[in-house]
Design a protein around this motif. Structure first.
Motif, PDB file in Angstrom:
ATOM      1  N   GLY A 184       0.812  -1.211   0.000  1.00  0.00           N
ATOM      2  CA  GLY A 184       0.000   0.000   0.000  1.00  0.00           C
ATOM      3  C   GLY A 184       0.846   1.261   0.000  1.00  0.00           C
ATOM      4  N   PRO A 185       0.192   2.428   0.031  1.00  0.00           N
ATOM      5  CA  PRO A 185       0.918   3.695  -0.116  1.00  0.00           C
ATOM      6  C   PRO A 185       1.909   3.997   1.001  1.00  0.00           C
ATOM      7  N   TRP A 186       1.571   3.663   2.246  1.00  0.00           N
ATOM      8  CA  TRP A 186       2.487   4.018   3.331  1.00  0.00           C
ATOM      9  C   TRP A 186       3.757   3.176   3.263  1.00  0.00           C
ATOM     10  N   ALA A 187       3.604   1.866   3.152  1.00  0.00           N
ATOM     11  CA  ALA A 187       4.773   0.991   3.074  1.00  0.00           C
ATOM     12  C   ALA A 187       5.604   1.310   1.829  1.00  0.00           C
ATOM     13  N   SER A 188       4.940   1.589   0.728  1.00  0.00           N
ATOM     14  CA  SER A 188       5.667   1.921  -0.509  1.00  0.00           C
ATOM     15  C   SER A 188       6.488   3.195  -0.333  1.00  0.00           C
ATOM     16  N   SER A 189       5.951   4.154   0.400  1.00  0.00           N
ATOM     17  CA  SER A 189       6.699   5.393   0.656  1.00  0.00           C
ATOM     18  C   SER A 189       7.924   5.126   1.536  1.00  0.00           C
TER      19      SER A 189
END
Length: 262
Positions: free
Chosen positions: A59-64
């Protein structure tokens, strides 16, 4: 190995917490840290329901966080909450950078009037990753009260065990935290890198942290301990001490195994 302890106080805003991750990783990288350890619940604190904010590992948080690790050429361990097929979620450690892995918390904090299992699904087993030839075991918060997990991680080859936490406050809790970290280091003859959430400005009934992140060596000596406020510390660990401790104090080799019911 040079390891950074990123003792922060996360809020209920994942974007703001990501900003803290960026800042701490940049500082740790400038100091030469190969591994940056953040607390449990770095993505958002327990003041927000994990079910409301959980995301998948892609998801977006882990990817960031992956992007931050790649930008600075370091490896990050950070606590987040991940989705499952059920109504409950997982309390997950994301490991990203030179190695990609995750660990789901095994022992859920159903204690002191708090029931983590109401919203969290327990993990399935222990996890060890390899970073630059060093075997690193993963554990989370309440796991530190269970010696068998740490000896098992050592049996799986761990030389260092990282323990991100969001340690519940209360009488003697700092003493317990420090004592348990040192005891688990001696049980496993590993370095224990225990990174807690900083003590928040307003203490709630939720497990939001007491600070006092620390590194204990395989003999149980504290190499560095932080205070209660947000802070970044960089510690060098000499892995030859693990070899020495296991020769001089071979508790792993000498341990006797008892069958169930014995």
């Amino acid at each position: 190995m040079r390891i950074a302890l990123a003792q922060l106080s996360s809020s209920t805003d994942p974007a703001a917490n990501l900003g803290l991750v960026r800042r701490y990783v940049a500082e740790a990288s400038d100091a030469g840290a190969e591994l940056v350890v953040f607390p449990e619940a770095t993505m958002h604190s327990f003041d927000r329901s994990p079910v409301e904010a959980a995301e998948p590992l892609d998801g977006p948080w882990a990817s960031s966080v992956r992007s931050v690790a790649a930008e600075h050429g370091t490896t990050i361990v950070a606590g987040m909450f991940t989705t499952t097929a059920s109504r409950r979620v997982r309390n997950t450690l994301l490991v990203t950078g030179a190695v990609e892995a995750s660990y789901d918390k095994l022992h859920l904090f159903d204690a002191l009037g708090y029931a983590e299992s109401d919203t969290i699904q327990a993990g399935d087993g222990p996890a060890v990753v390899e970073l630059g030839g060093v075997r690193i075991g993963l554990a989370t918060c309440y796991d530190i009260r269970f010696p068998a997990l740490f000896t098992r991680l050592a049996e799986l080859g761990a030389q260092v065990v990282v323990v991100p936490a969001s340690w519940a406050s209360g009488p003697n809790k700092v003493h317990q935290w420090r004592t348990l970290a040192c005891a688990r280091a001696m049980d496993s003859t590993c370095f224990v890198v225990a990174c807690d959430q900083a003590e928040p400005a307003v203490v709630s009934r939720k497990p939001t942290g007491v600070g006092h992140s620390l590194v204990a060596d395989p003999y149980g000596s504290v190499l560095r301990e932080l205070g209660s406020a947000p802070e970044l510390a960089v510690v060098d660990v000499d892995l030859s001490l693990v070899v020495e401790a296991r020769e001089r104090m071979p508790v792993l080799r000498n341990a006797r195994r008892f069958p169930p019911g014995a």
